[in-house]
Structures are given as structure tokens and as C-alpha cells.
Design a protein around this motif. Structure first.
Motif, PDB file in Angstrom:
ATOM      1  N   GLY A  86       0.977  -1.299  -0.087  1.00 40.57           N
ATOM      2  CA  GLY A  86       0.021   0.041  -0.127  1.00 40.57           C
ATOM      3  C   GLY A  86       0.817   1.296  -0.072  1.00 40.57           C
ATOM      4  N   VAL A  87       0.353   2.521  -0.613  1.00 42.98           N
ATOM      5  CA  VAL A  87       1.111   3.759  -0.653  1.00 42.98           C
ATOM      6  C   VAL A  87      -0.201   4.816  -0.249  1.00 42.98           C
ATOM      7  N   ASP A  88       0.012   5.603   0.399  1.00 45.29           N
ATOM      8  CA  ASP A  88      -0.907   6.601   1.125  1.00 45.29           C
ATOM      9  C   ASP A  88      -0.831   7.435  -0.270  1.00 45.29           C
ATOM     10  N   CYS A  89      -1.324   7.423  -1.330  1.00 45.18           N
ATOM     11  CA  CYS A  89      -1.382   8.337  -2.656  1.00 45.18           C
ATOM     12  C   CYS A  89      -1.799   9.771  -2.074  1.00 45.18           C
ATOM     13  N   GLU A  90      -2.842   9.781  -1.172  1.00 40.54           N
ATOM     14  CA  GLU A  90      -3.532  11.040  -1.147  1.00 40.54           C
ATOM     15  C   GLU A  90      -2.509  12.019  -0.334  1.00 40.54           C
ATOM     16  N   ALA A  91      -1.791  11.489   0.567  1.00 42.11           N
ATOM     17  CA  ALA A  91      -0.873  12.266   1.325  1.00 42.11           C
ATOM     18  C   ALA A  91       0.280  12.732   0.520  1.00 42.11           C
ATOM     19  N   LEU A  92       0.389  12.217  -0.713  1.00 43.99           N
ATOM     20  CA  LEU A  92       1.578  12.792  -1.604  1.00 43.99           C
ATOM     21  C   LEU A  92       1.025  13.680  -2.704  1.00 43.99           C
ATOM     22  N   ASP A  93      -0.367  13.529  -2.983  1.00 48.23           N
ATOM     23  CA  ASP A  93      -1.044  14.423  -4.066  1.00 48.23           C
ATOM     24  C   ASP A  93      -1.560  15.319  -3.378  1.00 48.23           C
ATOM     25  N   LEU A  94      -0.765  16.436  -3.120  1.00 44.07           N
ATOM     26  CA  LEU A  94      -0.922  17.753  -2.529  1.00 44.07           C
ATOM     27  C   LEU A  94      -1.566  18.966  -3.234  1.00 44.07           C
ATOM     28  N   ASP A  95      -2.316  19.796  -2.693  1.00 40.17           N
ATOM     29  CA  ASP A  95      -2.757  20.744  -3.535  1.00 40.17           C
ATOM     30  C   ASP A  95      -1.494  21.598  -4.140  1.00 40.17           C
ATOM     31  N   PRO A  96      -1.980  22.553  -5.100  1.00 39.58           N
ATOM     32  CA  PRO A  96      -0.846  23.073  -5.615  1.00 39.58           C
ATOM     33  C   PRO A  96       0.015  24.000  -4.686  1.00 39.58           C
ATOM     34  N   ALA A  97      -0.650  24.795  -3.681  1.00 43.48           N
ATOM     35  CA  ALA A  97       0.051  25.572  -2.769  1.00 43.48           C
ATOM     36  C   ALA A  97       0.805  24.940  -1.734  1.00 43.48           C
ATOM     37  N   ALA A  98       0.551  23.746  -1.463  1.00 43.60           N
ATOM     38  CA  ALA A  98       1.322  22.853  -0.486  1.00 43.60           C
ATOM     39  C   ALA A  98       2.401  22.360  -1.219  1.00 43.60           C
ATOM     40  N   LYS A  99       2.243  21.892  -2.485  1.00 44.52           N
ATOM     41  CA  LYS A  99       3.269  21.508  -3.121  1.00 44.52           C
ATOM     42  C   LYS A  99       4.621  22.558  -3.519  1.00 44.52           C
ATOM     43  N   ALA A 100       3.895  23.752  -3.656  1.00 44.56           N
ATOM     44  CA  ALA A 100       4.831  24.891  -3.906  1.00 44.56           C
ATOM     45  C   ALA A 100       5.764  25.418  -2.708  1.00 44.56           C
ATOM     46  N   GLN A 101       4.865  25.053  -1.573  1.00 46.18           N
ATOM     47  CA  GLN A 101       5.688  25.287  -0.394  1.00 46.18           C
ATOM     48  C   GLN A 101       6.792  24.258  -0.107  1.00 46.18           C
ATOM     49  N   ALA A 118       6.338   8.277  -6.115  1.00 47.71           N
ATOM     50  CA  ALA A 118       6.792   9.560  -7.109  1.00 47.71           C
ATOM     51  C   ALA A 118       5.643   9.865  -7.987  1.00 47.71           C
ATOM     52  N   MET A 119       5.113   8.735  -8.282  1.00 45.75           N
ATOM     53  CA  MET A 119       3.835   9.107  -9.360  1.00 45.75           C
ATOM     54  C   MET A 119       2.689   9.937  -8.710  1.00 45.75           C
ATOM     55  N   ALA A 120       2.587   9.447  -7.308  1.00 44.15           N
ATOM     56  CA  ALA A 120       1.366   9.946  -6.521  1.00 44.15           C
ATOM     57  C   ALA A 120       1.680  11.419  -6.298  1.00 44.15           C
ATOM     58  N   ALA A 121       2.886  11.862  -6.102  1.00 48.58           N
ATOM     59  CA  ALA A 121       3.349  13.182  -6.133  1.00 48.58           C
ATOM     60  C   ALA A 121       3.209  14.005  -7.194  1.00 48.58           C
ATOM     61  N   GLY A 122       3.105  13.330  -8.337  1.00 45.33           N
ATOM     62  CA  GLY A 122       3.007  13.993  -9.696  1.00 45.33           C
ATOM     63  C   GLY A 122       4.345  13.888 -10.531  1.00 45.33           C
TER      64      GLY A 122
END
Length: 174
Positions: A6-21, A144-148
Motif C-alpha cells: 500500500g501507498v498513501d497516495c492522497e498524502a503525496l497528492d497535495l494541493d498546488p499551494a502545499a506542493k509549491a511550499q 513518486a507518481m502519486a506526488a506527480g
């Protein structure tokens, strides 16, 4: 039957603002400019039982030389992981200097919760060219793919199950 880990994909697929931070934080910590190309490898740094990193180091050196000839951006490799032994650390640090002198290499402790959550978003692509039979599935390409991130992985063992060549990423023949 294949029962994937299992991989917690939702934990890595962040909204754009959180990714940018995360991206801004980690790239500033590593001294990277926004235009620098950052390649991420995440995992145990165990040269005897995990992966021979030389093919990735060699490929990155060739890419860095090509970028430099075209006046392209600098290339950086982040090895986010943990050393299996003192021998692995000494050997890998020496190998990096010899195998890819044109690439800036950063070692990051991949065991910390901050790194596990954030380094994915600072990178431009993920690479893992594992060639060891113990890699029966491979969580890090999924993360990595979950994080985009686009992924470049070896066409080997468990990675074949999770990365479709030309669709989810690129699989490189071992």
C-alpha cells in the motif's frame, strides 16, 4: 496473483499551494534555483543488496554534459535515503565524485518524516534503476507518481508491475 503493497497516495497528492511550499523549502535548503533540474532517488542506499547506482550516475553524467554543451540548466541528484553501513556510505560518496563529477549530488536523510513528505515536490523527476531480485514491487515509483513526478525506472522485476513504459514513465532495459 499480485497483491501490491500500500501507498498513501492522497498524502503525496497535495494541493498546488502545499506542493509549491514544499518545493520552495527543499530547493532553498539545497541551494537550487528554480531552473535547475533536480533528479530524485529515494530509498535504502545499500550497494550490495539494494541497487548498483552506477548506471544512474553514469546516465546523469552524460545528461549533465549534454546540458552543459547546450548551455542548459545545471543538473542535481538528490539521494534521499539511508546508508546500510559505513562501507556503503564511504563507497557511494567516493563513487559519486568519480562517476558523475558534472552533477551536483546532495545526500538527504530519507528517514525523517519531513523528507518523506516533502522531497518529492522539490524534484523534477524520479529515477530508480534497480537491478536486484529483492526489489519485488517497489514503493518509491508509486510514491513518486502519486506526488506527480515523471519516473525513469529499470525494466526489471516489480517495476514492470507498476510503471507502464511510455504511459506512467520510462522503463530502461537493464
Amino acid at each position: 496473483p499480485i497483491v501490491p503493497l500500500g501507498v498513501d497516495c492522497e498524502a503525496l497528492d497535495l494541493d498546488p499551494a502545499a506542493k509549491a511550499q514544499h518545493r520552495q523549502h527543499w530547493r532553498a535548503q539545497w541551494g537550487l534555483n528554480e531552473g535547475d533540474v533536480c533528479v530524485l532517488y529515494m530509498g535504502r542506499l545499500d550497494l550490495r543488496t539494494k541497487a548498483n547506482l552506477y548506471p544512474m550516475l553514469d546516465a546523469l553524467e552524460l545528461a549533465a554534459q549534454s546540458l552543459r554543451e547546450r548551455q542548459g540548466p545545471p543538473l542535481c541528484l538528490v539521494l534521499a535515503g539511508w546508508f546500510a553501513s559505513e562501507w556503503d556510505e564511504t563507497t557511494l560518496r567516493a563513487a559519486v565524485l568519480q562517476a558523475c563529477p558534472s552533477v551536483r549530488v546532495i545526500f538527504e536523510d530519507g528517514r525523517t518524516p519531513q523528507a518523506r513528505a516533502g522531497v518529492w515536490h522539490a524534484a523534477d523527476l524520479f529515477s530508480s534503476l534497480v537491478d536486484n531480485i529483492q526489489e519485488t514491487f517497489g514503493l518509491t515509483p508509486i510514491e513518486a507518481m502519486a506526488a506527480g513526478l515523471p519516473v525513469v525506472v529499470s525494466d526489471y522485476d516489480g517495476y514492470r508491475e507498476s510503471v507502464r513504459d511510455g504511459v506512467d514513465g520510462i522503463r530502461v532495459r537493464t
